[in-house]
Design a protein around this motif. Structure first.
Motif, PDB file in Angstrom:
ATOM      1  N   VAL A  26       0.833  -1.204   0.000  1.00  8.28           N
ATOM      2  CA  VAL A  26       0.000   0.000   0.000  1.00  8.28           C
ATOM      3  C   VAL A  26       0.868   1.254   0.000  1.00  8.28           C
ATOM      4  O   VAL A  26       0.600   2.212  -0.724  1.00  8.28           O
ATOM      5  N   GLN A  27       1.927   1.243   0.804  1.00  8.48           N
ATOM      6  CA  GLN A  27       2.840   2.392   0.827  1.00  8.48           C
ATOM      7  C   GLN A  27       3.465   2.609  -0.547  1.00  8.48           C
ATOM      8  O   GLN A  27       3.594   3.741  -1.018  1.00  8.48           O
ATOM      9  N   LEU A  28       3.822   1.520  -1.179  1.00  3.15           N
ATOM     10  CA  LEU A  28       4.443   1.586  -2.503  1.00  3.15           C
ATOM     11  C   LEU A  28       3.481   2.229  -3.509  1.00  3.15           C
ATOM     12  O   LEU A  28       3.853   3.145  -4.257  1.00  3.15           O
ATOM     13  N   ILE A  29       2.234   1.782  -3.505  1.00  2.00           N
ATOM     14  CA  ILE A  29       1.240   2.331  -4.431  1.00  2.00           C
ATOM     15  C   ILE A  29       0.948   3.792  -4.113  1.00  2.00           C
ATOM     16  O   ILE A  29       0.761   4.619  -5.011  1.00  2.00           O
ATOM     17  N   LYS A  30       0.918   4.138  -2.820  1.00  2.00           N
ATOM     18  CA  LYS A  30       0.659   5.526  -2.430  1.00  2.00           C
ATOM     19  C   LYS A  30       1.733   6.462  -2.971  1.00  2.00           C
ATOM     20  O   LYS A  30       1.443   7.544  -3.465  1.00  2.00           O
ATOM     21  N   TYR A  31       2.996   6.030  -2.870  1.00  2.00           N
ATOM     22  CA  TYR A  31       4.078   6.878  -3.373  1.00  2.00           C
ATOM     23  C   TYR A  31       4.032   6.975  -4.899  1.00  2.00           C
ATOM     24  O   TYR A  31       4.328   8.032  -5.469  1.00  2.00           O
ATOM     25  N   LEU A  32       3.640   5.907  -5.558  1.00  2.00           N
ATOM     26  CA  LEU A  32       3.467   5.963  -7.013  1.00  2.00           C
ATOM     27  C   LEU A  32       2.364   6.951  -7.370  1.00  2.00           C
ATOM     28  O   LEU A  32       2.474   7.709  -8.339  1.00  2.00           O
ATOM     29  N   VAL A  80      13.589   7.593  -1.771  1.00  3.50           N
ATOM     30  CA  VAL A  80      12.481   8.014  -0.900  1.00  3.50           C
ATOM     31  C   VAL A  80      12.275   7.022   0.230  1.00  3.50           C
ATOM     32  O   VAL A  80      12.113   7.411   1.393  1.00  3.50           O
ATOM     33  N   PHE A  81      12.291   5.746  -0.084  1.00  4.76           N
ATOM     34  CA  PHE A  81      12.075   4.717   0.937  1.00  4.76           C
ATOM     35  C   PHE A  81      13.195   4.729   1.982  1.00  4.76           C
ATOM     36  O   PHE A  81      12.942   4.540   3.168  1.00  4.76           O
ATOM     37  N   LYS A  82      14.421   4.942   1.538  1.00  8.30           N
ATOM     38  CA  LYS A  82      15.540   5.000   2.479  1.00  8.30           C
ATOM     39  C   LYS A  82      15.399   6.205   3.406  1.00  8.30           C
ATOM     40  O   LYS A  82      15.659   6.114   4.607  1.00  8.30           O
ATOM     41  N   THR A 119       2.295   1.302 -14.259  1.00  3.52           N
ATOM     42  CA  THR A 119       2.116   1.812 -12.894  1.00  3.52           C
ATOM     43  C   THR A 119       0.922   2.766 -12.788  1.00  3.52           C
ATOM     44  O   THR A 119       0.253   2.813 -11.758  1.00  3.52           O
ATOM     45  N   VAL A 120       0.656   3.532 -13.845  1.00  6.18           N
ATOM     46  CA  VAL A 120      -0.507   4.440 -13.826  1.00  6.18           C
ATOM     47  C   VAL A 120      -1.796   3.626 -13.725  1.00  6.18           C
ATOM     48  O   VAL A 120      -2.706   3.958 -12.945  1.00  6.18           O
ATOM     49  N   HIS A 121      -1.856   2.557 -14.481  1.00  6.38           N
ATOM     50  CA  HIS A 121      -3.013   1.664 -14.450  1.00  6.38           C
ATOM     51  C   HIS A 121      -3.133   1.001 -13.073  1.00  6.38           C
ATOM     52  O   HIS A 121      -4.232   0.856 -12.528  1.00  6.38           O
ATOM     53  N   LEU A 122      -2.001   0.644 -12.500  1.00  9.52           N
ATOM     54  CA  LEU A 122      -1.972   0.023 -11.169  1.00  9.52           C
ATOM     55  C   LEU A 122      -2.557   0.966 -10.123  1.00  9.52           C
ATOM     56  O   LEU A 122      -3.383   0.564  -9.300  1.00  9.52           O
ATOM     57  N   VAL A 123      -2.129   2.220 -10.150  1.00 10.08           N
ATOM     58  CA  VAL A 123      -2.639   3.213  -9.196  1.00 10.08           C
ATOM     59  C   VAL A 123      -4.141   3.403  -9.372  1.00 10.08           C
ATOM     60  O   VAL A 123      -4.893   3.491  -8.398  1.00 10.08           O
ATOM     61  N   SER A 124      -4.594   3.442 -10.615  1.00 13.67           N
ATOM     62  CA  SER A 124      -6.021   3.616 -10.900  1.00 13.67           C
ATOM     63  C   SER A 124      -6.847   2.460 -10.343  1.00 13.67           C
ATOM     64  O   SER A 124      -7.900   2.670  -9.736  1.00 13.67           O
ATOM     65  N   ILE A 125      -6.351   1.238 -10.535  1.00 13.20           N
ATOM     66  CA  ILE A 125      -7.056   0.060 -10.016  1.00 13.20           C
ATOM     67  C   ILE A 125      -7.092   0.097  -8.492  1.00 13.20           C
ATOM     68  O   ILE A 125      -8.123  -0.198  -7.867  1.00 13.20           O
ATOM     69  N   ALA A 126      -5.961   0.451  -7.884  1.00 10.86           N
ATOM     70  CA  ALA A 126      -5.878   0.516  -6.425  1.00 10.86           C
ATOM     71  C   ALA A 126      -6.871   1.522  -5.852  1.00 10.86           C
ATOM     72  O   ALA A 126      -7.507   1.284  -4.812  1.00 10.86           O
ATOM     73  N   LYS A 127      -7.042   2.654  -6.531  1.00 12.57           N
ATOM     74  CA  LYS A 127      -8.011   3.668  -6.098  1.00 12.57           C
ATOM     75  C   LYS A 127      -9.434   3.139  -6.220  1.00 12.57           C
ATOM     76  O   LYS A 127     -10.269   3.344  -5.337  1.00 12.57           O
ATOM     77  N   ASP A 128      -9.714   2.468  -7.310  1.00 12.45           N
ATOM     78  CA  ASP A 128     -11.053   1.915  -7.526  1.00 12.45           C
ATOM     79  C   ASP A 128     -11.411   0.872  -6.473  1.00 12.45           C
ATOM     80  O   ASP A 128     -12.565   0.767  -6.045  1.00 12.45           O
ATOM     81  N   LEU A 129     -10.412   0.110  -6.019  1.00  9.76           N
ATOM     82  CA  LEU A 129     -10.639  -0.932  -5.021  1.00  9.76           C
ATOM     83  C   LEU A 129     -10.614  -0.381  -3.601  1.00  9.76           C
ATOM     84  O   LEU A 129     -10.897  -1.108  -2.649  1.00  9.76           O
ATOM     85  N   SER A 169      14.328  -4.884  -5.021  1.00 11.11           N
ATOM     86  CA  SER A 169      13.168  -5.289  -4.216  1.00 11.11           C
ATOM     87  C   SER A 169      11.931  -4.489  -4.612  1.00 11.11           C
ATOM     88  O   SER A 169      10.828  -5.030  -4.729  1.00 11.11           O
ATOM     89  N   ILE A 170      12.139  -3.191  -4.824  1.00  9.30           N
ATOM     90  CA  ILE A 170      11.016  -2.325  -5.208  1.00  9.30           C
ATOM     91  C   ILE A 170      10.477  -2.734  -6.575  1.00  9.30           C
ATOM     92  O   ILE A 170       9.263  -2.833  -6.774  1.00  9.30           O
ATOM     93  N   GLU A 171      11.368  -2.985  -7.516  1.00 13.03           N
ATOM     94  CA  GLU A 171      10.950  -3.415  -8.854  1.00 13.03           C
ATOM     95  C   GLU A 171      10.178  -4.731  -8.780  1.00 13.03           C
ATOM     96  O   GLU A 171       9.164  -4.909  -9.465  1.00 13.03           O
ATOM     97  N   LYS A 172      10.687  -5.639  -7.950  1.00 12.16           N
ATOM     98  CA  LYS A 172      10.045  -6.945  -7.800  1.00 12.16           C
ATOM     99  C   LYS A 172       8.627  -6.797  -7.255  1.00 12.16           C
ATOM    100  O   LYS A 172       7.685  -7.443  -7.736  1.00 12.16           O
ATOM    101  N   HIS A 173       8.457  -5.939  -6.248  1.00  8.27           N
ATOM    102  CA  HIS A 173       7.132  -5.733  -5.654  1.00  8.27           C
ATOM    103  C   HIS A 173       6.180  -5.051  -6.635  1.00  8.27           C
ATOM    104  O   HIS A 173       5.003  -5.417  -6.711  1.00  8.27           O
ATOM    105  N   ILE A 174       6.683  -4.071  -7.377  1.00 17.59           N
ATOM    106  CA  ILE A 174       5.823  -3.389  -8.347  1.00 17.59           C
ATOM    107  C   ILE A 174       5.386  -4.348  -9.447  1.00 17.59           C
ATOM    108  O   ILE A 174       4.219  -4.364  -9.854  1.00 17.59           O
ATOM    109  N   ASN A 175       6.301  -5.179  -9.906  1.00 22.43           N
ATOM    110  CA  ASN A 175       5.958  -6.170 -10.940  1.00 22.43           C
ATOM    111  C   ASN A 175       4.943  -7.172 -10.397  1.00 22.43           C
ATOM    112  O   ASN A 175       4.010  -7.570 -11.111  1.00 22.43           O
TER     113      ASN A 175
END
Length: 222
Positions: free
Chosen positions: A161-167, A179-181, A209-219, A192-198
């Motif tokens: 969730v934190q990852l998506i929020k920053y995106l 930013v995470f550091k 990632t734009v589509h990912l953020v949009s889906i996360a907002k919808d959910l 690790s970040i790339e792996k989680h985003i993928n």
């Protein structure tokens, strides 16, 4: 039973319902706050006076008006209160029924109960207060229990969730490591970040990632 309780809610009707229950439970001192900043100030003052609140009952949504506040949501208030008073019990009293948001309140902010505002509000709130006092588990409105069994809810954690929020704030995948550091969030290596985003893009079937953020907002994840 609790002897000192703070109710944070910007609607008088909800305050009256909660105070009715607390009076029935013989709670001696009940205070109210209509703004998150006001609620936090009351918590700080109570601590300084050597008479801290034992229970916070808070809504999640607070309507904006002419008054400027640093804290504007129940989540922000709860996080701030936990820092000031780690041992306080917290019950959320809200119309919010999205599983992701509720699960993160339990997993990320470690609330002690969740009551959905509705027809059985009075009974459920009274039961939740008693359960929080007795430190019982599964302190959530029965009609919401099935939501927390949702597979998506159980597989998405606070880090995701934190990852998506920053995106969603426009932080690029390339700059996320820095930013995470700075924020002390781990794991924070580029790989690790790339792996989680993928993983998230595959899980939600997002094209980018734009589509990912949009889906996360919808959910309702963010």
């Amino acid at each position: 039973m609790f002897t000192k309780v703070l109710i944070a809610d910007d609607i008088d009707f909800n305050d009256l319902g909660a105070s009715q229950i607390l009076n029935e439970l013989d709670v001696h001192e009940i205070q109210y706050a209509k703004y998150c900043d006001e609620a936090l100030l009351k918590v700080k003052k109570a601590n300084l006076d050597g008479a801290p609140f034992q229970l916070l009952i808070s809504d999640l949504s607070f309507k904006e008006d002419h008054q400027l506040n640093k804290l504007n949501s129940g989540e922000e208030l709860i996080a701030a209160v936990k820092k000031e008073c780690p041992n306080i019990k917290i019950i959320v009293f809200s119309i919010e029924d999205r599983a992701h948001r509720i699960k993160l309140l339990f997993d990320g902010l470690h609330i002690d109960g969740y009551v959905l505002k509705g027809r059985n509000t009075i009974y459920e709130l009274k039961r939740a207060i008693q359960k929080a006092y007795n430190e019982e588990q599964d302190n959530i409105s029965p009609e919401l229990l099935y939501l927390l069994q949702d597979m998506t809810t159980t597989e998405i954690n606070n880090y995701d969730v934190q990852l998506i929020k920053y995106l969603s704030k426009g932080i690029s995948q390339e700059n996320m490591e820095t930013v995470f550091k700075e924020e002390g969030i781990s794991p924070n290596s580029k790989s690790s970040i790339e792996k989680h985003i993928n993983k998230l893009k595959i899980y939600f079937k997002a094209n980018n990632t734009v589509h990912l953020v949009s889906i996360a907002k919808d959910l309702g994840i963010i």
